[in-house]
Design a protein around this motif. Structure first.
Motif, short mmCIF file in Angstrom:
data_model
loop_
_atom_site.label_atom_id
_atom_site.label_comp_id
_atom_site.label_asym_id
_atom_site.label_seq_id
_atom_site.Cartn_x
_atom_site.Cartn_y
_atom_site.Cartn_z
N LEU A 202 0.82 -1.21 0.00
CA LEU A 202 0.00 0.00 0.00
C LEU A 202 0.86 1.26 0.00
CD1 LEU A 202 -3.01 -0.77 2.38
CD2 LEU A 202 -3.05 -0.45 -0.09
N TYR A 203 1.97 1.20 0.71
CA TYR A 203 2.84 2.38 0.73
C TYR A 203 3.50 2.58 -0.62
CZ TYR A 203 6.41 5.69 2.19
OH TYR A 203 7.20 6.79 2.30
N GLN A 204 3.86 1.49 -1.28
CA GLN A 204 4.43 1.61 -2.61
C GLN A 204 3.41 2.21 -3.58
OE1 GLN A 204 7.50 0.96 -3.80
NE2 GLN A 204 8.23 0.53 -1.71
N LYS A 205 2.14 1.89 -3.37
CA LYS A 205 1.09 2.43 -4.24
C LYS A 205 0.96 3.95 -4.07
CE LYS A 205 -2.60 0.03 -4.82
NZ LYS A 205 -3.90 -0.65 -4.63
N ILE A 206 0.98 4.43 -2.84
CA ILE A 206 0.79 5.87 -2.65
C ILE A 206 1.99 6.66 -3.11
CG2 ILE A 206 -0.69 5.38 -0.66
CD1 ILE A 206 1.55 6.64 1.07
N ARG A 207 3.17 6.05 -3.11
CA ARG A 207 4.36 6.78 -3.57
C ARG A 207 4.28 7.09 -5.05
NH1 ARG A 207 8.88 4.36 -3.75
NH2 ARG A 207 10.13 6.24 -3.55
N ALA A 208 3.47 6.31 -5.78
CA ALA A 208 3.33 6.54 -7.21
C ALA A 208 2.24 7.56 -7.53
CB ALA A 208 3.03 5.22 -7.92
N LEU A 209 1.55 8.05 -6.51
CA LEU A 209 0.45 8.97 -6.73
C LEU A 209 0.72 10.31 -6.05
CD1 LEU A 209 -2.57 6.60 -5.99
CD2 LEU A 209 -1.74 7.30 -8.24
N PRO A 210 0.43 11.41 -6.72
CA PRO A 210 0.53 12.71 -6.04
C PRO A 210 -0.59 12.84 -5.02
CG PRO A 210 -0.41 12.99 -8.23
CD PRO A 210 0.01 11.55 -8.13
N ARG B 181 14.41 4.03 23.32
CA ARG B 181 14.32 5.05 22.27
C ARG B 181 14.19 4.41 20.90
NH1 ARG B 181 17.98 7.74 25.76
NH2 ARG B 181 19.77 6.82 24.68
N PHE B 182 14.92 3.32 20.69
CA PHE B 182 14.79 2.62 19.41
C PHE B 182 13.39 2.03 19.24
CE2 PHE B 182 14.82 -1.64 17.45
CZ PHE B 182 15.00 -1.26 16.13
N ASN B 183 12.88 1.38 20.28
CA ASN B 183 11.54 0.80 20.19
C ASN B 183 10.48 1.86 19.91
OD1 ASN B 183 12.49 -1.80 20.73
ND2 ASN B 183 12.26 -1.56 22.94
N THR B 184 10.62 3.00 20.58
CA THR B 184 9.67 4.09 20.36
C THR B 184 9.76 4.61 18.93
OG1 THR B 184 9.80 4.73 22.69
CG2 THR B 184 8.94 6.36 21.16
N ALA B 185 10.98 4.77 18.44
CA ALA B 185 11.16 5.27 17.07
C ALA B 185 10.64 4.28 16.04
CB ALA B 185 12.64 5.56 16.83
N GLU B 186 10.90 2.99 16.27
CA GLU B 186 10.46 1.99 15.30
C GLU B 186 8.93 1.92 15.24
OE1 GLU B 186 11.25 -2.69 14.19
OE2 GLU B 186 11.25 -2.06 16.29
N THR B 187 8.29 1.90 16.39
CA THR B 187 6.83 1.86 16.41
C THR B 187 6.24 3.12 15.79
OG1 THR B 187 6.85 0.49 18.42
CG2 THR B 187 4.79 1.62 17.88
N GLY B 188 6.81 4.27 16.13
CA GLY B 188 6.34 5.52 15.53
C GLY B 188 6.52 5.54 14.03
N TYR B 189 7.60 4.94 13.56
CA TYR B 189 7.87 4.87 12.13
C TYR B 189 6.80 4.04 11.42
CZ TYR B 189 10.19 3.12 7.90
OH TYR B 189 10.48 2.75 6.61
N ARG B 190 6.46 2.90 11.99
CA ARG B 190 5.46 2.04 11.37
C ARG B 190 4.08 2.71 11.38
NH1 ARG B 190 7.77 -3.00 10.68
NH2 ARG B 190 9.52 -3.53 12.07
N ILE B 191 3.75 3.34 12.51
CA ILE B 191 2.46 4.04 12.58
C ILE B 191 2.42 5.19 11.58
CG2 ILE B 191 1.01 5.49 14.07
CD1 ILE B 191 1.81 3.79 16.41
N ALA B 192 3.53 5.89 11.43
CA ALA B 192 3.58 7.01 10.48
C ALA B 192 3.33 6.53 9.05
CB ALA B 192 4.92 7.73 10.57
N ILE B 193 3.84 5.36 8.71
CA ILE B 193 3.61 4.81 7.37
C ILE B 193 2.13 4.50 7.18
CG2 ILE B 193 4.03 2.79 5.91
CD1 ILE B 193 6.88 2.78 6.81
N VAL B 194 1.52 3.89 8.20
CA VAL B 194 0.08 3.57 8.10
C VAL B 194 -0.73 4.86 7.97
CG1 VAL B 194 -1.89 2.51 9.25
CG2 VAL B 194 0.36 1.43 9.39
N ARG B 195 -0.39 5.86 8.78
CA ARG B 195 -1.14 7.12 8.71
C ARG B 195 -0.96 7.80 7.36
NH1 ARG B 195 -2.98 9.07 13.68
NH2 ARG B 195 -3.97 10.66 12.39
N ALA B 196 0.23 7.66 6.78
CA ALA B 196 0.44 8.23 5.44
C ALA B 196 -0.44 7.53 4.41
CB ALA B 196 1.91 8.11 5.05
N VAL B 197 -0.54 6.21 4.51
CA VAL B 197 -1.39 5.45 3.59
C VAL B 197 -2.85 5.89 3.75
CG1 VAL B 197 -2.33 3.15 3.15
CG2 VAL B 197 0.13 3.47 3.38
#
Length: 428
Positions: A242-250, A405-421
């Motif tokens: 899904l993230y790959q799909k949105i990267r191809a769309l403005p 700090r790593f765990n927090t960053a990793e979880t935030g990163y994954r959530i950010a991808i979902v929110r972007a989608v």
């Protein structure tokens, strides 16, 4: 949660791909514990979202609203503006005490007529309300997806915190055993053992807090889905389809269901304003009547005729209806503008968070690996008598903080991808 693997970044900020974060085990045995949970027993985020959507009580409410709008649309196709009415009257002179055989029976049937353009405007309103109810379902589905994502993210982060705390606690127990033997042999003082136990108490408190957070997050997720649910954000990265799909769309805010909802609300208000403009007076009525009457000395007579009731337009009834519709339209237009601005601001935050968390995962993963290696080296140096105990304890706590700090960053990163989608108009 995975603690070592090859991350591939292609975030909105243009981060480089194929960055190898950590090439060896980052956190030892606890990594295996977390990985086993996420890969064997946890379901996908999609399954959790769909289960929560099926369990959402808004489903029935929105279905009723949509069904009602469709019924109103069909009803607006009627030939008349309302149902027929019957008017019946009977007069008799006997109750007055004077019986002159005067009788009158009158019965009439009338129906209201549409004003010019009123029927079509009523259909347009109902049609717009049907589409509005359909878009509301999309908004509700989107809200459920966000709530489930946050709940799963909170649960996964709590599990990672527990794993990190348990790993650190095991290290402190290992040190405590060594210090205890040293105290019994007279090589160390009891204050050293107290220092270790003090740190153990702090970490044990973190374990208990993380367990509480796990229970709370799990309960929230189970309430959303309606049954015990296990889900994970595992596999959510820049290679996610899904993230790959949105990267191809403005990106365009027009795809956001929240904006389409308020835009449709403007259309509904516009159609209602048109209807108000065509409802400038009460509906006229046309009908047919029958009168049967008789009088002393006269033959009985029956009459049949038609009737027309035409109210006179007046500002007393017209102006309030029109101004109320115009006020509702103005409010809907303001809500559309506010929603558009809120969506633009939210997407800007999502993009910034995705860029920042992409960078944070890289730096915190390396820092966690280095601090873990340092803690092991300092402990080894302490056992050799080259480093004070306090340095070994401090190094272990630094490694624990780095891992958090790593765990927090990793979880935030994954959530950010979902929110972007989701911001691009897709659901996980």
């Amino acid at each position: 949660m995975k603690t070592y693997h090859e991350w591939r970044y292609c975030g909105l900020g243009g981060f480089p791909r194929n960055i190898l974060l950590v090439t060896t085990l980052l956190f030892g045995a606890c990594s295996s514990f977390a990985t086993a949970q996420t890969t064997s027993s946890f379901g996908s985020l999609h399954d959790a979202v769909e289960a929560a959507w099926t369990n959402d009580p808004a489903q029935n409410d929105l279905a009723v609203q949509e069904s009602g709008a469709r019924k109103r649309e069909r009803a607006a196709k009627s030939w008349f503006a309302g149902g027929p009415s019957i008017d019946a009257q009977y007069y008799d002179d006997r109750p007055s005490g004077r019986n002159y055989a005067y009788r009158t029976t009158q019965v009439g049937l009338s129906v209201p007529l549409w004003l010019p353009g009123q029927g079509t405007a009523t259909e347009d309103v109902a049609r717009s309300e049907t589409k509005f109810a359909q878009i509301q379902r999309e908004v509700a589905h989107m809200a459920i997806a966000i709530r489930v994502t946050d709940a799963v993210g909170a649960l996964q982060l709590a599990q990672a915190r527990k794993a990190a705390a348990q790993t650190t606690l095991s290290a402190f127990r290992r040190i405590a055993n060594a210090v205890d033997k040293s105290v019994r042999s007279g090589e160390s003082t009891s204050s050293d053992l107290q220092a270790v136990k003090g740190q153990m108490g702090v970490v044990e408190s973190e374990v208990n807090t993380s367990v509480e957070d796990m229970d709370t997050s799990q309960a929230s997720l189970d309430i959303l889905t309606g049954h015990p649910t296990q889900a994970s954000l595992e596999g959510i990265d820049v290679n996610w389809p899904l993230y790959q799909k949105i990267r191809a769309l403005p990106w365009s805010e027009e795809r956001d269901p929240r904006l389409r909802e308020v835009h449709q609300k403007v259309l509904v208000a516009t159609e209602k304003d048109h209807l108000a403009a065509r409802s400038y007076m009460p509906n006229p009525e046309i009908g047919a009547g029958v009168i049967n009457q008789g009088q002393y000395g006269s033959p009985w007579d029956t009459q049949i005729g038609v009737s027309l009731r035409m109210p006179i337009p007046t500002d007393v009834t017209r102006v309030p209806v029109r101004t109320q519709a115009q006020s509702a339209l103005s409010t809907a237009m303001r809500e559309e503008t506010d929603t558009r601005r809120a969506i633009l601001a939210e997407v800007a935050r999502v993009q910034a968070r995705l860029r920042n968390t992409s960078a944070s995962v890289v730096t915190t993963a390396q820092a966690a690996h280095d601090m873990q290696a340092r803690a092991d080296a300092v402990e080894k140096s302490w056992r050799a008598g080259e480093t004070p105990l306090i340095e070994a304890l401090r190094a272990r706590m630094d490694a624990y903080d780095a891992r958090l700090r790593f765990n927090t960053a990793e979880t935030g990163y994954r959530i950010a991808i979902v929110r972007a989608v989701i911001a691009w108009g897709y659901l996980p």
